[in-house]
Write a protein that holds these residues in place. Structure first.
Motif, PDB file in Angstrom:
ATOM      1  N   ARG A 101       0.821  -1.216   0.000  1.00 40.16           N
ATOM      2  CA  ARG A 101       0.000   0.000   0.000  1.00 40.16           C
ATOM      3  C   ARG A 101       0.857   1.269   0.000  1.00 40.16           C
ATOM      4  NH1 ARG A 101      -4.053  -0.118   4.639  1.00 40.16           N
ATOM      5  NH2 ARG A 101      -2.236  -0.772   5.837  1.00 40.16           N
ATOM      6  N   GLY A 102       0.662   2.140   0.982  1.00 39.37           N
ATOM      7  CA  GLY A 102       1.366   3.419   0.976  1.00 39.37           C
ATOM      8  C   GLY A 102       2.860   3.302   1.111  1.00 39.37           C
ATOM      9  N   ASN A 103       3.334   2.334   1.903  1.00 40.05           N
ATOM     10  CA  ASN A 103       4.781   2.159   2.043  1.00 40.05           C
ATOM     11  C   ASN A 103       5.422   1.794   0.712  1.00 40.05           C
ATOM     12  OD1 ASN A 103       4.686   2.677   4.792  1.00 40.05           O
ATOM     13  ND2 ASN A 103       4.395   0.528   5.322  1.00 40.05           N
ATOM     14  N   LEU A 104       4.800   0.857  -0.003  1.00 37.81           N
ATOM     15  CA  LEU A 104       5.332   0.462  -1.305  1.00 37.81           C
ATOM     16  C   LEU A 104       5.233   1.620  -2.294  1.00 37.81           C
ATOM     17  CD1 LEU A 104       6.587  -1.682  -3.059  1.00 37.81           C
ATOM     18  CD2 LEU A 104       4.298  -2.634  -3.485  1.00 37.81           C
ATOM     19  N   ALA A 105       4.179   2.421  -2.192  1.00 35.92           N
ATOM     20  CA  ALA A 105       4.025   3.588  -3.071  1.00 35.92           C
ATOM     21  C   ALA A 105       5.180   4.570  -2.877  1.00 35.92           C
ATOM     22  CB  ALA A 105       2.689   4.275  -2.808  1.00 35.92           C
ATOM     23  N   LEU A 106       5.600   4.791  -1.629  1.00 36.40           N
ATOM     24  CA  LEU A 106       6.718   5.698  -1.368  1.00 36.40           C
ATOM     25  C   LEU A 106       8.039   5.123  -1.870  1.00 36.40           C
ATOM     26  CD1 LEU A 106       5.765   7.070   2.154  1.00 36.40           C
ATOM     27  CD2 LEU A 106       6.131   8.442   0.094  1.00 36.40           C
ATOM     28  N   VAL A 107       8.203   3.800  -1.790  1.00 33.90           N
ATOM     29  CA  VAL A 107       9.402   3.171  -2.347  1.00 33.90           C
ATOM     30  C   VAL A 107       9.432   3.354  -3.863  1.00 33.90           C
ATOM     31  CG1 VAL A 107      10.583   0.973  -2.746  1.00 33.90           C
ATOM     32  CG2 VAL A 107       9.677   1.499  -0.485  1.00 33.90           C
ATOM     33  N   VAL A 108       8.275   3.214  -4.520  1.00 35.02           N
ATOM     34  CA  VAL A 108       8.197   3.426  -5.970  1.00 35.02           C
ATOM     35  C   VAL A 108       8.550   4.878  -6.305  1.00 35.02           C
ATOM     36  CG1 VAL A 108       6.632   3.492  -7.955  1.00 35.02           C
ATOM     37  CG2 VAL A 108       6.548   1.566  -6.359  1.00 35.02           C
ATOM     38  N   SER A 109       8.087   5.823  -5.507  1.00 35.80           N
ATOM     39  CA  SER A 109       8.438   7.231  -5.734  1.00 35.80           C
ATOM     40  C   SER A 109       9.935   7.456  -5.584  1.00 35.80           C
ATOM     41  CB  SER A 109       7.667   8.129  -4.755  1.00 35.80           C
ATOM     42  OG  SER A 109       6.301   8.178  -5.086  1.00 35.80           O
ATOM     43  N   TYR A 110      10.551   6.756  -4.625  1.00 31.84           N
ATOM     44  CA  TYR A 110      12.015   6.828  -4.464  1.00 31.84           C
ATOM     45  C   TYR A 110      12.707   6.277  -5.707  1.00 31.84           C
ATOM     46  CZ  TYR A 110      16.632   5.142  -3.062  1.00 31.84           C
ATOM     47  OH  TYR A 110      17.969   4.857  -3.027  1.00 31.84           O
ATOM     48  N   ASN A 111      12.247   5.119  -6.185  1.00 25.94           N
ATOM     49  CA  ASN A 111      12.879   4.494  -7.346  1.00 25.94           C
ATOM     50  C   ASN A 111      12.754   5.360  -8.596  1.00 25.94           C
ATOM     51  OD1 ASN A 111      13.594   2.258  -5.843  1.00 25.94           O
ATOM     52  ND2 ASN A 111      11.821   1.049  -6.445  1.00 25.94           N
ATOM     53  N   LYS A 112      11.612   6.022  -8.745  1.00 28.98           N
ATOM     54  CA  LYS A 112      11.344   6.815  -9.949  1.00 28.98           C
ATOM     55  C   LYS A 112      11.766   8.274  -9.810  1.00 28.98           C
ATOM     56  CE  LYS A 112       7.361   4.104 -11.598  1.00 28.98           C
ATOM     57  NZ  LYS A 112       5.931   4.173 -11.990  1.00 28.98           N
ATOM     58  N   GLY A 113      12.124   8.694  -8.606  1.00 21.62           N
ATOM     59  CA  GLY A 113      12.483  10.097  -8.399  1.00 21.62           C
ATOM     60  C   GLY A 113      11.300  11.036  -8.519  1.00 21.62           C
ATOM     61  N   LEU A 114      10.119  10.590  -8.082  1.00 24.49           N
ATOM     62  CA  LEU A 114       8.902  11.398  -8.220  1.00 24.49           C
ATOM     63  C   LEU A 114       8.747  12.369  -7.046  1.00 24.49           C
ATOM     64  CD1 LEU A 114       6.402   8.584  -9.300  1.00 24.49           C
ATOM     65  CD2 LEU A 114       7.400  10.353 -10.761  1.00 24.49           C
ATOM     66  N   PRO A 115       8.258  13.580  -7.295  1.00 24.63           N
ATOM     67  CA  PRO A 115       8.026  14.536  -6.214  1.00 24.63           C
ATOM     68  C   PRO A 115       6.803  14.134  -5.395  1.00 24.63           C
ATOM     69  CG  PRO A 115       7.197  15.435  -8.258  1.00 24.63           C
ATOM     70  CD  PRO A 115       7.880  14.142  -8.617  1.00 24.63           C
ATOM     71  N   VAL A 116       6.853  14.423  -4.099  1.00 27.70           N
ATOM     72  CA  VAL A 116       5.759  14.116  -3.184  1.00 27.70           C
ATOM     73  C   VAL A 116       5.288  15.415  -2.540  1.00 27.70           C
ATOM     74  CG1 VAL A 116       5.063  12.841  -1.119  1.00 27.70           C
ATOM     75  CG2 VAL A 116       6.727  11.834  -2.705  1.00 27.70           C
ATOM     76  N   ARG A 117       3.998  15.703  -2.634  1.00 32.04           N
ATOM     77  CA  ARG A 117       3.448  16.877  -1.953  1.00 32.04           C
ATOM     78  C   ARG A 117       3.346  16.575  -0.455  1.00 32.04           C
ATOM     79  NH1 ARG A 117       0.350  16.211  -6.485  1.00 32.04           N
ATOM     80  NH2 ARG A 117      -1.334  15.184  -5.311  1.00 32.04           N
ATOM     81  N   VAL A 118       3.804  17.520   0.373  1.00 33.02           N
ATOM     82  CA  VAL A 118       3.786  17.327   1.820  1.00 33.02           C
ATOM     83  C   VAL A 118       2.875  18.370   2.459  1.00 33.02           C
ATOM     84  CG1 VAL A 118       5.142  17.460   3.951  1.00 33.02           C
ATOM     85  CG2 VAL A 118       6.053  16.241   1.968  1.00 33.02           C
TER      86      VAL A 118
END
Length: 286
Positions: A85-102
């Motif tokens: 779920r969300g943990n894996l989604a954040l790992v995917v964002s790390y792998n892809k270098g995607l920006p995350v809104r905080v």
């Protein structure tokens, strides 16, 4: 379609009176979940409430405790977290270098108020034991320039022209790395990868990357010294940094790579740092 990057019309610093209002803006669509994302596309936004015991917030640098089972009354974790779920989604964002809104909650006295604080990148992730004793996934996020880099999932925008991009002045806090130590390690190995023996030649000289064994910065606090640095090619650097392989004390490579670490007399690798990285590798691959 999931949207990564800035949401048109909303600037960092904008406050919202409730989660419903925040969701309506499109900045963070879930009205309860702290992570918005999918295990295939990545995470587009998170909300930091400040109420969870394993979160560490330093402003432009954030250590986020990820998604886990919590007791709603005590807000303490009551079960091991999973890489889903969300943990894996954040790992995917790390792998892809995607920006995350905080977005941050503004404290107990204004618990129904939220402030959008801009774009962050997942700089590193690892597995740890939280204060409650259960397994958690931790994500280090660092603030990036407030530039409109919105990209719908699965699409890479092509430039419409070669006009000079807009330049934005920003101020962030970064770890100052001793580039002399890193360069000394590369020279000692003649820019040959210590894991796969690859030497990359290019105009102007050979190329290699310096990989810190025990990560710098909170909470790892690895030293910026030569004995905490490896000389790696880009491929092996990504694998090492992403917990795909580790190194035994005798130099044997475990995980995605096989063989033995290449070492030279001029560069000694600290085995305590290898053990630290090996522990994080084992937790990440458990």
């Amino acid at each position: 379609m999931r949207h990564f990057g800035e949401i048109e019309g909303w600037k960092a610093g904008t406050e919202f009176a409730s989660r419903a209002e925040l969701a309506a803006s499109g900045i963070h669509r879930p009205t309860q979940a702290g992570i918005s994302g999918s295990s295939t596309e990545g995470a587009d936004s998170i909300v930091v409430s400040g109420g969870y015991e394993d979160d560490e917030d330093y402003g432009d640098y954030l250590i986020y405790g990820g998604q886990a089972g919590f007791d709603p009354n005590t807000k303490q974790q009551n079960e091991d977290a999973e890489l889903s779920r969300g943990n894996l989604a954040l790992v995917v964002s790390y792998n892809k270098g995607l920006p995350v809104r905080v977005t941050r909650g503004l404290g107990s006295t204004r618990q129904h108020t939220y402030r959008y604080d801009g774009l962050y990148l997942v700089e590193r992730w690892w597995v740890d034991r939280g204060k409650s004793g259960f397994k958690i996934y931790r994500f280090a996020l660092r603030k990036i320039d407030d530039k409109p880099i919105s990209t719908p999932s699965g699409e890479l925008p092509l430039p419409a022209s070669n006009l000079e991009p807009v330049r934005v002045r920003s101020y962030t806090t970064h770890i100052v790395r001793d580039t002399l130590a890193a360069e000394a390690v590369k020279v000692a190995h003649q820019h040959v990868c210590q894991a796969c023996s690859t030497r990359i030649e290019r105009p102007g000289g050979a190329y290699a990357q310096a990989a810190y064994i025990r990560p710098l910065g909170r909470p790892h606090n690895g030293p910026d010294t030569a004995d905490n640095i490896l000389c790696l090619c880009p491929n092996c650097y990504v694998l090492f940094d992403g917990w795909a392989f580790a190194i035994e004390d005798d130099g044997a490579l475990i995980g995605a790579l096989s063989g033995c670490l290449n070492e030279v007399e001029a560069h000694t690798v600290n085995r305590e740092h290898l053990a630290y990285h090996r522990r994080l590798y084992a937790e990440a691959n458990d």
